[in-house]
Design an enzyme around this catalytic site. Structure first.
Site, PDB file in Angstrom:
ATOM      1  CE  LYS A  15      -2.046  -1.145   3.880  1.00 24.34           C
ATOM      2  NZ  LYS A  15      -1.340  -2.426   4.201  1.00 24.34           N
ATOM      3  NE  ARG A  90      -4.525  -1.272  10.272  1.00 29.11           N
ATOM      4  CZ  ARG A  90      -3.497  -0.831   9.534  1.00 29.11           C
ATOM      5  NH1 ARG A  90      -3.540   0.311   8.936  1.00 29.11           N
ATOM      6  NH2 ARG A  90      -2.433  -1.588   9.427  1.00 29.11           N
ATOM      7  NE  ARG A 130       7.777  -2.401   6.161  1.00 32.86           N
ATOM      8  CZ  ARG A 130       6.448  -2.336   6.272  1.00 32.86           C
ATOM      9  NH1 ARG A 130       5.741  -1.751   5.335  1.00 32.86           N
ATOM     10  NH2 ARG A 130       5.847  -2.872   7.299  1.00 32.86           N
ATOM     11  NE  ARG A 162       6.124  -0.312  10.051  1.00 34.80           N
ATOM     12  CZ  ARG A 162       5.022  -0.341   9.330  1.00 34.80           C
ATOM     13  NH1 ARG A 162       4.984   0.301   8.170  1.00 34.80           N
ATOM     14  NH2 ARG A 162       3.954  -0.981   9.737  1.00 34.80           N
ATOM     15  NE  ARG A 173       1.998  -4.924  11.130  1.00 33.29           N
ATOM     16  CZ  ARG A 173       3.041  -4.680  10.329  1.00 33.29           C
ATOM     17  NH1 ARG A 173       4.240  -5.120  10.646  1.00 33.29           N
ATOM     18  NH2 ARG A 173       2.871  -3.991   9.226  1.00 33.29           N
TER      19      ARG A 173
HETATM   20  P1  AP5 Z   1       4.879  -1.539   1.791  1.00 36.27           P
HETATM   21  O1  AP5 Z   1       4.534  -0.741   0.588  1.00 36.27           O
HETATM   22  O2  AP5 Z   1       5.658  -0.859   2.877  1.00 36.27           O
HETATM   23  O3  AP5 Z   1       3.589  -2.294   2.363  1.00 36.27           O
HETATM   24  P2  AP5 Z   1       2.307  -1.750   3.162  1.00 36.27           P
HETATM   25  O4  AP5 Z   1       1.123  -2.432   2.599  1.00 36.27           O
HETATM   26  O5  AP5 Z   1       2.310  -0.264   3.188  1.00 36.27           O
HETATM   27  O6  AP5 Z   1       2.651  -2.378   4.574  1.00 36.27           O
HETATM   28  P3  AP5 Z   1       2.501  -1.813   6.053  1.00 36.27           P
HETATM   29  O7  AP5 Z   1       3.196  -2.832   6.912  1.00 36.27           O
HETATM   30  O8  AP5 Z   1       2.986  -0.401   6.165  1.00 36.27           O
HETATM   31  O9  AP5 Z   1       0.986  -1.880   6.260  1.00 36.27           O
HETATM   32  P4  AP5 Z   1       0.235  -1.920   7.567  1.00 36.27           P
HETATM   33  O10 AP5 Z   1      -1.124  -1.636   7.103  1.00 36.27           O
HETATM   34  O11 AP5 Z   1       0.411  -3.138   8.376  1.00 36.27           O
HETATM   35  O12 AP5 Z   1       0.971  -0.799   8.471  1.00 36.27           O
HETATM   36  P5  AP5 Z   1       0.578   0.679   8.871  1.00 36.27           P
HETATM   37  O13 AP5 Z   1       1.786   1.483   8.868  1.00 36.27           O
HETATM   38  O14 AP5 Z   1      -0.619   1.136   8.134  1.00 36.27           O
HETATM   39  O15 AP5 Z   1       5.714  -2.823   1.280  1.00 36.27           O
HETATM   40  C1  AP5 Z   1       6.229  -3.781   2.187  1.00 36.27           C
HETATM   41  C2  AP5 Z   1       7.603  -4.268   1.687  1.00 36.27           C
HETATM   42  O16 AP5 Z   1       7.414  -4.967   0.459  1.00 36.27           O
HETATM   43  C3  AP5 Z   1       8.600  -3.134   1.381  1.00 36.27           C
HETATM   44  O17 AP5 Z   1       9.880  -3.519   1.787  1.00 36.27           O
HETATM   45  C4  AP5 Z   1       8.529  -2.958  -0.137  1.00 36.27           C
HETATM   46  O18 AP5 Z   1       9.754  -2.512  -0.673  1.00 36.27           O
HETATM   47  C5  AP5 Z   1       8.159  -4.362  -0.598  1.00 36.27           C
HETATM   48  N1  AP5 Z   1       7.304  -4.362  -1.789  1.00 36.27           N
HETATM   49  C6  AP5 Z   1       6.201  -3.592  -2.002  1.00 36.27           C
HETATM   50  N2  AP5 Z   1       5.640  -3.887  -3.194  1.00 36.27           N
HETATM   51  C7  AP5 Z   1       6.389  -4.866  -3.743  1.00 36.27           C
HETATM   52  C8  AP5 Z   1       6.303  -5.608  -4.959  1.00 36.27           C
HETATM   53  N3  AP5 Z   1       5.338  -5.390  -5.872  1.00 36.27           N
HETATM   54  N4  AP5 Z   1       7.235  -6.561  -5.197  1.00 36.27           N
HETATM   55  C9  AP5 Z   1       8.215  -6.813  -4.280  1.00 36.27           C
HETATM   56  N5  AP5 Z   1       8.364  -6.142  -3.120  1.00 36.27           N
HETATM   57  C10 AP5 Z   1       7.446  -5.183  -2.836  1.00 36.27           C
HETATM   58  O19 AP5 Z   1       0.076   0.452  10.401  1.00 36.27           O
HETATM   59  C11 AP5 Z   1       0.988   0.142  11.422  1.00 36.27           C
HETATM   60  C12 AP5 Z   1       0.230   0.130  12.755  1.00 36.27           C
HETATM   61  O20 AP5 Z   1      -0.328   1.427  13.040  1.00 36.27           O
HETATM   62  C13 AP5 Z   1      -0.975  -0.829  12.840  1.00 36.27           C
HETATM   63  O21 AP5 Z   1      -0.579  -2.152  13.157  1.00 36.27           O
HETATM   64  C14 AP5 Z   1      -1.808  -0.169  13.966  1.00 36.27           C
HETATM   65  O22 AP5 Z   1      -1.240  -0.434  15.222  1.00 36.27           O
HETATM   66  C15 AP5 Z   1      -1.613   1.331  13.672  1.00 36.27           C
HETATM   67  N6  AP5 Z   1      -2.652   1.833  12.735  1.00 36.27           N
HETATM   68  C16 AP5 Z   1      -2.424   2.305  11.467  1.00 36.27           C
HETATM   69  N7  AP5 Z   1      -3.586   2.674  10.899  1.00 36.27           N
HETATM   70  C17 AP5 Z   1      -4.568   2.429  11.811  1.00 36.27           C
HETATM   71  C18 AP5 Z   1      -5.981   2.575  11.790  1.00 36.27           C
HETATM   72  N8  AP5 Z   1      -6.629   3.030  10.685  1.00 36.27           N
HETATM   73  N9  AP5 Z   1      -6.670   2.225  12.885  1.00 36.27           N
HETATM   74  C19 AP5 Z   1      -6.045   1.772  14.002  1.00 36.27           C
HETATM   75  N10 AP5 Z   1      -4.707   1.583  14.079  1.00 36.27           N
HETATM   76  C20 AP5 Z   1      -3.970   1.914  12.987  1.00 36.27           C
END
Ligand code: AP5
Length: 230
Positions: A15, A90, A130, A162, A173
């Protein structure tokens, strides 16, 4: 063209990577609730300190706090032409809040949603590989390594893993994703204006599919909200 866009999918599905490319393509901001919370944590605000304990265990931050954070962010002038929501909503409570908020504040431009799909084993490898720069640039030791190990290609800063990218937290997660967020994807699938994209392909190919889906969905949404002639 885009208006409000949702990028949905499991942790590590891509994402953030895709949202950054879409920002450049469409000139609209990425709103990542994870990034906002991490920034609050770095600045040691009250919200950041609360979020820290939950994020490090892979749990969600309470809906009302996250909704309020998004409400404030959506009022910024850079959101006027649209934005990409990454990691929000979410939970069904967040989705209901967002739907209600947008129907009051932006009724002319319905949300369009893209859900990325990647298998569990690939997600695990992506998460554990990552690395992030302090400015938020995303690398991966397996699939997108920096030119100099451990250093950002753009500004040379030290890359970090991270805290929630450890295997045990990733598993938690994924449980939260199954319990809470999978239902959000079904919610938007049922509303229409929704597309699913295979995220297990090279980044540029995934991006092309998302851009194609967004253009088609926005055209469809505009056609269905246009007044009937005569
Ligand atoms: P990346 O693009 O970083 O993936 P992502 O989907 O953004 O993953 P996240 O881990 O950031 O998502 P998440 O939803 O768990 O975390 P968030 O920060 O929102 O790609 C991942 C890796 O793969 C990278 O190394 C990249 O280079 C590689 N890659 C990407 N595309 C590729 C491809 N096509 N081919 C090969 N490699 C590839 O949330 C973190 C925490 O915050 C949550 O657990 C929660 O505690 C809190 N939080 C956030 N939002 C909320 C909410 N709305 N409500 C409540 N709590 C929340």
């Amino acid at each position: 063209m885009p208006g409000p866009v949702l990028l949905l999918g499991a942790p590590g599905v891509g994402k953030g990577t895709q949202a950054k490319l879409l920002m450049a393509e469409f000139g609209i901001p990425q709103i990542s609730t994870g990034d906002i919370l991490r920034d609050q944590r770095t600045r040691r605000t009250e919200l950041g300190l609360l979020a820290d304990g939950l994020m490090s265990k892979g749990q969600l931050v309470p809906d009302d706090l996250v909704n309020r954070m998004v409400e404030i962010r959506l009022k910024q002038p850079d959101c006027a032409n649209g934005y990409i929501l990454d990691g929000f909503p979410r939970t069904i409570a967040q989705a209901d809040w967002l739907d209600g908020h947008l129907s009051r504040t932006d009724p002319e431009r319905p949300l369009i949603a893209v859900s990325l799909i990647v298998d569990y084993e690939v997600l695990l490898r992506r998460i554990t590989g990552r690395l992030i720069s302090p400015a938020g640039r995303i690398y991966n030791v397996y699939t997108n390594p920096p030119q100099v190990p451990g250093r950002c290609d753009v500004d040379g800063s030290v890359l970090e893993q991270r805290a929630d990218d450890r295997v045990a937290v990733f598993e938690d997660r994924m449980k939260v994703f199954g319990q809470d967020t999978a239902a959000v994807i079904e919610h938007y699938r049922a509303q229409g204006r929704f597309a699913e994209v295979d995220g297990d392909r090279p980044v540029e190919m995934v991006m092309e599919s998302i851009v194609g889906a967004l253009r088609a969905l926005r055209t469809e949404a505009q056609a269905s909200s246009a007044p009937v002639a005569g």
